[in-house]
Scaffold this motif. Structure first.
Motif, PDB file in Angstrom:
ATOM      1  N   UNK A 240       0.821  -1.220   0.000  1.00  8.81           N
ATOM      2  CA  UNK A 240       0.000   0.000   0.000  1.00  8.81           C
ATOM      3  C   UNK A 240       0.850   1.263   0.000  1.00  8.81           C
ATOM      4  N   UNK A 241       1.914   1.234  -0.811  1.00  8.26           N
ATOM      5  CA  UNK A 241       2.808   2.379  -1.059  1.00  8.26           C
ATOM      6  C   UNK A 241       3.755   2.671   0.106  1.00  8.26           C
ATOM      7  N   UNK A 242       3.757   1.860   1.138  1.00 10.33           N
ATOM      8  CA  UNK A 242       4.688   2.083   2.248  1.00 10.33           C
ATOM      9  C   UNK A 242       6.047   1.509   1.884  1.00 10.33           C
ATOM     10  N   UNK A 243       7.102   2.284   2.184  1.00 10.27           N
ATOM     11  CA  UNK A 243       8.465   1.884   1.832  1.00 10.27           C
ATOM     12  C   UNK A 243       9.217   1.389   3.056  1.00 10.27           C
ATOM     13  N   UNK A 244      10.168   0.496   2.823  1.00 10.79           N
ATOM     14  CA  UNK A 244      10.996  -0.094   3.864  1.00 10.79           C
ATOM     15  C   UNK A 244      12.435  -0.200   3.362  1.00 10.79           C
ATOM     16  N   UNK A 245      13.388  -0.119   4.283  1.00 10.01           N
ATOM     17  CA  UNK A 245      14.783  -0.441   3.979  1.00 10.01           C
ATOM     18  C   UNK A 245      15.240  -1.473   5.000  1.00 10.01           C
ATOM     19  N   UNK A 246      15.231  -2.753   4.670  1.00  6.13           N
ATOM     20  CA  UNK A 246      15.682  -3.792   5.611  1.00  6.13           C
ATOM     21  C   UNK A 246      17.195  -3.708   5.823  1.00  6.13           C
ATOM     22  N   UNK A 247      17.624  -3.990   7.065  1.00  8.28           N
ATOM     23  CA  UNK A 247      19.063  -4.007   7.341  1.00  8.28           C
ATOM     24  C   UNK A 247      19.483  -5.237   8.145  1.00  8.28           C
ATOM     25  N   UNK A 248      18.521  -5.998   8.647  1.00 10.50           N
ATOM     26  CA  UNK A 248      18.829  -7.213   9.402  1.00 10.50           C
ATOM     27  C   UNK A 248      17.597  -8.111   9.388  1.00 10.50           C
ATOM     28  N   UNK A 249      17.792  -9.375   9.743  1.00 12.92           N
ATOM     29  CA  UNK A 249      16.690 -10.326   9.804  1.00 12.92           C
ATOM     30  C   UNK A 249      16.786 -11.141  11.087  1.00 12.92           C
TER      31      UNK A 249
ATOM     32  N   UNK B 268      14.311   0.106   8.386  1.00  7.17           N
ATOM     33  CA  UNK B 268      14.128   1.538   8.522  1.00  7.17           C
ATOM     34  C   UNK B 268      12.785   1.883   7.904  1.00  7.17           C
ATOM     35  N   UNK B 269      12.043   2.771   8.581  1.00  8.71           N
ATOM     36  CA  UNK B 269      10.735   3.186   8.089  1.00  8.71           C
ATOM     37  C   UNK B 269      10.502   4.644   8.446  1.00  8.71           C
ATOM     38  N   UNK B 270       9.683   5.309   7.675  1.00  8.15           N
ATOM     39  CA  UNK B 270       9.283   6.671   8.010  1.00  8.15           C
ATOM     40  C   UNK B 270       8.216   6.636   9.098  1.00  8.15           C
ATOM     41  N   UNK B 271       8.398   7.446  10.133  1.00  5.37           N
ATOM     42  CA  UNK B 271       7.399   7.551  11.190  1.00  5.37           C
ATOM     43  C   UNK B 271       6.324   8.550  10.776  1.00  5.37           C
ATOM     44  N   UNK B 272       5.295   8.678  11.612  1.00  5.62           N
ATOM     45  CA  UNK B 272       4.205   9.606  11.308  1.00  5.62           C
ATOM     46  C   UNK B 272       4.682  11.049  11.254  1.00  5.62           C
ATOM     47  N   UNK B 273       5.780  11.351  11.947  1.00  5.07           N
ATOM     48  CA  UNK B 273       6.312  12.717  11.958  1.00  5.07           C
ATOM     49  C   UNK B 273       7.376  12.939  10.887  1.00  5.07           C
TER      50      UNK B 273
END
Length: 223
Positions: free
Chosen positions: A79-88, A97-102
């Motif tokens: 739903x257009x939300x972006x992510x940058x994975x760095x670990x599992x 990493x994700x954008x917060x509401x602010x």
């Protein structure tokens, strides 16, 4: 594929601390699979990679992160939300990493088989700090491979290694955490009490976890 290209395509800037960790090789597992297999015990106890003391966290490289984004945490699926994975995790859940509401960059553990997760840390540096505090309070997961003394050595090595990257206020809190007055010498499962850990975490600004809707990985090819 690089983390810089992942950041650019996602619109999520890389935290400066993560950039430095990547540049300094602090997320690598030795000099390759053979080296890691031969020397993993020494590497782990000496904080290579950083957060080697953390529970169920494995750093990934940009190629692995790109595959996770392409096949699962893709804005087209999410739903257009972006992510940058760095670990599992061992189960394949992704630290991202994700954008917060602010509009800041927070950290979330995205579960591979659930339809929601949460942004659990307000920043990457807070995430690293929390992982160190939690490891100091409970290192039972390290005892499958190490003695209690070696587990303490591992946590201490990570705290000291992190000092190069974390801001001064968090370093002061970590120094207090491992001071002789704070350490619990009697426990075989942790270095500090839960009360000391709670006090250490209280230096972080209040952050209310944000719930995030996520399409489970196994459903993404059906959308």
């Amino acid at each position: 594929m690089t983390y810089e290209s992942l950041a650019a395509s996602s619109g999520i800037p890389l935290p400066s601390i993560l950039v430095r960790l990547l540049a300094d090789g602090k997320t690598r597992y030795g000099d390759g699979p053979a080296d890691w297999k031969a020397n993993w015990s020494d590497y782990t106890r000496k904080a290579q990679p950083l957060l080697s003391c953390a529970y169920d966290l494995e750093w990934i490289d940009a190629e692995q992160a790109g595959e996770i984004v392409e096949n699962w945490l893709n804005p087209n699926f999410q739903d257009a939300r972006a992510f940058v994975p760095f670990a599992i995790s061992g189960a394949g859940d992704a630290y991202c990493l994700m954008a917060t509401a602010t509009g800041e960059v927070g950290v979330s553990l995205i579960w591979h088989d659930r339809d929601d997760s949460a942004i659990q840390a307000a920043s990457f540096e807070h995430f690293v700090f929390e992982q160190l505090v939690e490891s100091a309070a409970d290192f039972e997961h390290l005892l499958d491979d190490f003695s209690p003394e070696q587990a303490r050595e591992c946590v201490l090595a990570n705290v000291r290694a992190a000092a190069v990257y974390l801001p001064a206020d968090l370093n002061l809190a970590l120094e207090a955490l491992i001071s002789p007055q704070s350490l619990d010498e009697e426990s075989d499962c942790g270095m500090i009490s839960s009360e000391i850990a709670k006090a250490a975490l209280s230096v972080l600004p209040a952050f209310e976890q944000e719930r995030v809707a996520v399409v489970p990985r196994w459903l993404c090819d059906k959308r």
